[in-house]
Design an enzyme around this catalytic site. Structure first.
Site, PDB file in Angstrom:
ATOM      1  N   CYS A 117       3.068  -0.566  -0.843  1.00 42.91           N
ATOM      2  CA  CYS A 117       2.158  -1.232  -1.775  1.00 42.91           C
ATOM      3  C   CYS A 117       1.031  -1.850  -0.957  1.00 42.91           C
ATOM      4  CB  CYS A 117       2.873  -2.300  -2.589  1.00 42.91           C
ATOM      5  SG  CYS A 117       1.789  -3.150  -3.767  1.00 42.91           S
ATOM      6  N   HIS A 134       0.759  10.203  -4.335  1.00 39.90           N
ATOM      7  CA  HIS A 134      -0.373  10.042  -5.253  1.00 39.90           C
ATOM      8  C   HIS A 134      -0.935  11.406  -5.636  1.00 39.90           C
ATOM      9  CE1 HIS A 134      -1.119   5.659  -5.041  1.00 39.90           C
ATOM     10  NE2 HIS A 134      -0.475   5.785  -3.890  1.00 39.90           N
ATOM     11  N   ASN A 187       2.157   8.419  -8.506  1.00 36.01           N
ATOM     12  CA  ASN A 187       1.085   7.532  -8.943  1.00 36.01           C
ATOM     13  C   ASN A 187      -0.114   8.395  -9.344  1.00 36.01           C
ATOM     14  OD1 ASN A 187       2.194   4.751  -8.029  1.00 36.01           O
ATOM     15  ND2 ASN A 187       2.425   6.032  -6.211  1.00 36.01           N
ATOM     16  N   GLU A 208       0.197   3.336 -12.168  1.00 38.89           N
ATOM     17  CA  GLU A 208       1.091   3.149 -11.035  1.00 38.89           C
ATOM     18  C   GLU A 208       2.534   3.472 -11.428  1.00 38.89           C
ATOM     19  OE1 GLU A 208       1.757  -0.160  -7.513  1.00 38.89           O
ATOM     20  OE2 GLU A 208       0.149  -0.397  -8.979  1.00 38.89           O
ATOM     21  N   ARG A 209       3.161   4.294 -10.626  1.00 39.59           N
ATOM     22  CA  ARG A 209       4.557   4.686 -10.840  1.00 39.59           C
ATOM     23  C   ARG A 209       5.442   3.459 -10.977  1.00 39.59           C
ATOM     24  NH1 ARG A 209       7.724   7.340  -5.762  1.00 39.59           N
ATOM     25  NH2 ARG A 209       6.795   5.450  -4.909  1.00 39.59           N
ATOM     26  N   CYS A 229      -4.759  -0.883  -7.210  1.00 35.19           N
ATOM     27  CA  CYS A 229      -3.688  -0.229  -6.462  1.00 35.19           C
ATOM     28  C   CYS A 229      -4.248   0.114  -5.088  1.00 35.19           C
ATOM     29  CB  CYS A 229      -3.200   1.023  -7.183  1.00 35.19           C
ATOM     30  SG  CYS A 229      -1.912   1.915  -6.273  1.00 35.19           S
ATOM     31  N   GLY A 230      -3.775  -0.591  -4.055  1.00 33.96           N
ATOM     32  CA  GLY A 230      -4.307  -0.396  -2.718  1.00 33.96           C
ATOM     33  C   GLY A 230      -4.021   0.980  -2.155  1.00 33.96           C
ATOM     34  N   GLY A 244      -3.417   3.602  -3.901  1.00 31.01           N
ATOM     35  CA  GLY A 244      -4.197   4.537  -4.715  1.00 31.01           C
ATOM     36  C   GLY A 244      -5.631   4.642  -4.226  1.00 31.01           C
TER      37      GLY A 244
END
Length: 269
Positions: free
Chosen positions: A74, A151, A182, A200-201, A209-210, A212
């Site tokens: 994350c 992702h 994701n 986000e999953r 979402c970092g 992402g």
């Protein structure tokens, strides 16, 4: 058992942080994580973050999504943890060891090297991950990148018009992604700027979402659409993503401590 917590967020992606580096806590299960994350009957968060001692890094970070599932990485939480720790550190995660360093009111995180092989994403079967021959409704021909977690990235004319609340869960759960995925929808504004929204999953639509942002930026760089350092604008704000000549991804952005509190463990066990 009374337990302290710290409520933090990175661009509105919010966390409950439990620090077990000096004092061990009971084992965390999916039910406990869901109870803490519940915004009506719990503390409320997108992710529950647990800090523990590590034998391979300065400390270990475990991440539980709001649905109770434990995930590998994350990015926003990494910046928050850097701010909380207060100095440069190495952090063991399920997706590998990362490096964090506080920077003013935020942090820079060395996410590591991206992985593009289909079995590293992972996908259910082999294909070119730079331009995948698959699609869902109006979203098609995405790319896939693993930056500690999986992702899939779609480039669209206007990310704000995509019904990501509908398509996100469908794509996340598709059998093509055996560990779920994701889902990122992005618009290239110019060679220095990307707009992004993320499903986000295990958490759903988030303000930021970092990982992402990292995956999307690297995929755009891989396709030659942007330069090797870009600003990624999410609903919660901006992140700077750089992909260096050493093949490592570095993310820089803000993080915030909101408040501190405590709770009785058995109330959520």
């Amino acid at each position: 058992m009374r337990v302290d917590f710290i409520k933090m967020h990175g661009l509105g992606n919010d966390f409950v942080v439990l620090d077990a580096r000096a004092r061990a806590l009971p084992a965390i299960g999916s039910g406990f994580a869901r109870a803490i994350a519940d915004r009506k009957t719990g503390i409320g968060c997108d992710q529950l973050i647990l800090l523990e001692p590590s034998e391979v890094a300065d400390f270990r970070m475990r991440i539980f999504n709001a649905d109770g599932g434990e995930v590998e990485a994350c990015g926003n939480a990494s910046r928050a943890v850097a701010l909380l720790h207060g100095s440069a550190a190495t952090v063991e995660t399920g997706g590998g060891t990362i490096a964090v360093e506080p920077q003013g009111k935020g942090a820079t995180v060395d996410i590591g090297e991206p992985r593009f092989d289909w079995d590293a994403i992972p996908l259910a079967y082999g294909m070119d991950t730079s331009l995948m021959p698959v699609g869902w409704d109006r979203l098609d021909r995405p790319g896939a990148v693993n930056v500690g977690n999986p992702h899939v990235i779609f480039f669209v004319d206007d990310t704000d018009t995509v019904p990501l609340d509908v398509l996100g869960p469908e794509i996340e759960q598709d059998p093509l992604f055996p560990e779920r995925v994701n889902v990122n929808v992005a618009t290239i504004e110019d060679r220095h700027h990307i707009r992004l929204r993320v499903w986000e999953r295990g958490a759903g639509l988030t303000r930021a979402c970092g990982t992402g942002a990292c995956a999307t930026a690297v995929h755009a760089m891989r396709r030659g659409l942007v330069d090797r350092e870009v600003t990624v604008t999410l609903p919660g704000g901006d992140l700077t993503i750089a992909w260096g000549d050493d093949n490592r991804i570095r993310m820089t952005g803000p993080a915030t401590e909101a408040y501190r509190g405590s709770f009785e463990w058995d109330d959520f066990a």
